[in-house]
Design an enzyme around this catalytic site. Structure first.
Site, PDB file in Angstrom:
ATOM      1  CG  ASP A  79      -1.956   1.026   1.284  1.00  0.00           C
ATOM      2  OD1 ASP A  79      -2.094   1.758   0.293  1.00  0.00           O
ATOM      3  OD2 ASP A  79      -2.659   1.123   2.308  1.00  0.00           O
TER       4      ASP A  79
ATOM      5  CG  ASP B  61      -4.262   5.529  -0.676  1.00  0.00           C
ATOM      6  OD1 ASP B  61      -3.482   4.574  -0.746  1.00  0.00           O
ATOM      7  OD2 ASP B  61      -5.069   5.685   0.272  1.00  0.00           O
TER       8      ASP B  61
ATOM      9  CG  HIS C 200      -9.838   6.975   2.070  1.00  0.00           C
ATOM     10  ND1 HIS C 200      -8.916   7.830   1.514  1.00  0.00           N
ATOM     11  CD2 HIS C 200      -9.252   5.752   2.075  1.00  0.00           C
ATOM     12  CE1 HIS C 200      -7.814   7.154   1.212  1.00  0.00           C
ATOM     13  NE2 HIS C 200      -7.990   5.881   1.537  1.00  0.00           N
TER      14      HIS C 200
ATOM     15  CG  HIS D  97      -8.371   7.931   5.657  1.00  0.00           C
ATOM     16  ND1 HIS D  97      -9.149   6.799   5.563  1.00  0.00           N
ATOM     17  CD2 HIS D  97      -7.108   7.528   5.387  1.00  0.00           C
ATOM     18  CE1 HIS D  97      -8.374   5.757   5.260  1.00  0.00           C
ATOM     19  NE2 HIS D  97      -7.132   6.177   5.161  1.00  0.00           N
TER      20      HIS D  97
ATOM     21  CD  GLU E 145      -8.170   1.618   1.186  1.00  0.00           C
ATOM     22  OE1 GLU E 145      -7.157   0.906   1.285  1.00  0.00           O
ATOM     23  OE2 GLU E 145      -8.283   2.711   1.758  1.00  0.00           O
TER      24      GLU E 145
ATOM     25  CD  GLU F 222      -5.965   2.594  -1.592  1.00  0.00           C
ATOM     26  OE1 GLU F 222      -6.506   3.558  -1.022  1.00  0.00           O
ATOM     27  OE2 GLU F 222      -4.943   2.022  -1.150  1.00  0.00           O
TER      28      GLU F 222
END
Length: 305
Positions: A90, A101, A161, A169, A194, A289
């Site tokens: 990640d 992200d 998010h 977030h 994700e 993700e």
């Protein structure tokens, strides 16, 4: 892409951060990671991110098997990656606080190959449905329906998010299961989707572990301790309110001293710590993700090569 983003009024730094995060992800997806330590891998991922012109959006996560998220290179321990690992890699990149992200699962255990494929399918199916005004509940339903079709279950207490400048977030939650109260995803905004899936024997939930490798400054406040106040300033100057790893300050402080100061800052609620997250039944988890932005009729994937 830039013309579309201009129409959506998305800052072009999101595009740049997305390209860099995707390039780093794909590089390490192809690399043989067996025998590397988690710290070594995190340092390499973060180093490549910097070399390509961004800063890490947050400490690189290398969560293995039932460790689901928030495990990064540690100060005092160094886990080695084995040939049966299921790794959730990640990573994030930010340029001036504009964050991308992304995550992938690197599966070295053939028993979990189907879980890995199902999780990637859940992400792809969810993204296909994204457009302006879609409800986050509908995305959750697609993810859980895909999981069920393959014979797996989603992690219900983890979610995607919204992302805003200097906020990984940012308030809107995108669940991995259907929920009665959803939020509308809107064009002009940026979101990370994700899915996390586990096997049928899993609980479908994560619990906090005891390992703490990711921290975040929540407020700037003088403590009266010169050394600690100096550390707060260093964190603010380099990270603002973005998550950080203690590893990034080892040029300035000894491990034990840094650990002690961070403990004091957590106790004073100046810094928040994120423990690692473990599948509650100790079952293996996979994750994929992308960072996306909805358009009138579809979606732009910012973390796609």
């Amino acid at each position: 892409l830039e013309i579309i983003m201009e129409k959506l009024e998305i800052d072009k730094r999101f595009i740049e951060a997305g390209k860099i995060a995707a390039t780093v992800r794909e590089h390490f997806k192809k690399k043989n990671l067996i025998g590397m330590t988690v710290t070594q891998l995190c340092n390499e991922v973060e180093g490549m991110t910097r070399k390509l012109g961004a800063e890490p959006g947050f400490p690189c996560g290398v969560s293995i098997n039932s460790v689901t998220a928030h495990y990064s290179g540690e100060l005092f321990d160094d886990q080695t990656i084995n040939d049966d690992a299921v790794i959730k890699l990640d990573l994030g990149a930010h340029i001036d606080g504009y964050i991308a992200d992304t995550a992938t699962t690197i599966c070295y255990d053939p028993d979990y190959q189907e879980l890995t494929l199902a999780t990637e399918a859940a992400l792809n199916n969810a993204i296909k449905a994204v457009k302006d005004k879609i409800s986050s509940s509908d995305i959750g339903r697609i993810i859980s329906d895909t999981a069920e079709k393959f014979g797996f279950i989603p992690i219900s207490n983890l979610s995607g998010h919204s992302i805003e400048r200097f906020k990984v977030h940012a308030g809107v939650s995108i669940p991995n299961v259907w929920t009665p109260l959803g939020s509308s995803l809107r064009k002009g905004n940026v979101y990370a989707i994700e899915p996390f899936l586990t096997v049928k024997d899993g609980s479908g939930q994560v619990v906090d572990g005891k390992t703490k490798t990711i921290y975040m400054l929540t407020r700037r406040k003088k403590t009266g301790d010169k050394k600690i106040d100096e550390l707060i300033k260093k964190i603010w100057d380099t990270r603002n309110t973005l998550p950080f790893s203690p590893r990034w300050f080892l040029d300035d402080y000894k491990k034990e001293e840094l650990d002690r100061m961070l403990d004091k800052l957590v106790a004073k609620k100046i810094i928040r710590v994120y423990p690692d997250l473990l599948e509650a039944n100790n079952q293996t988890v996979a994750q994929f993700e992308h960072t996306v932005t909805p358009t009138e009729n579809g979606v732009v994937i910012l973390t796609k090569i």
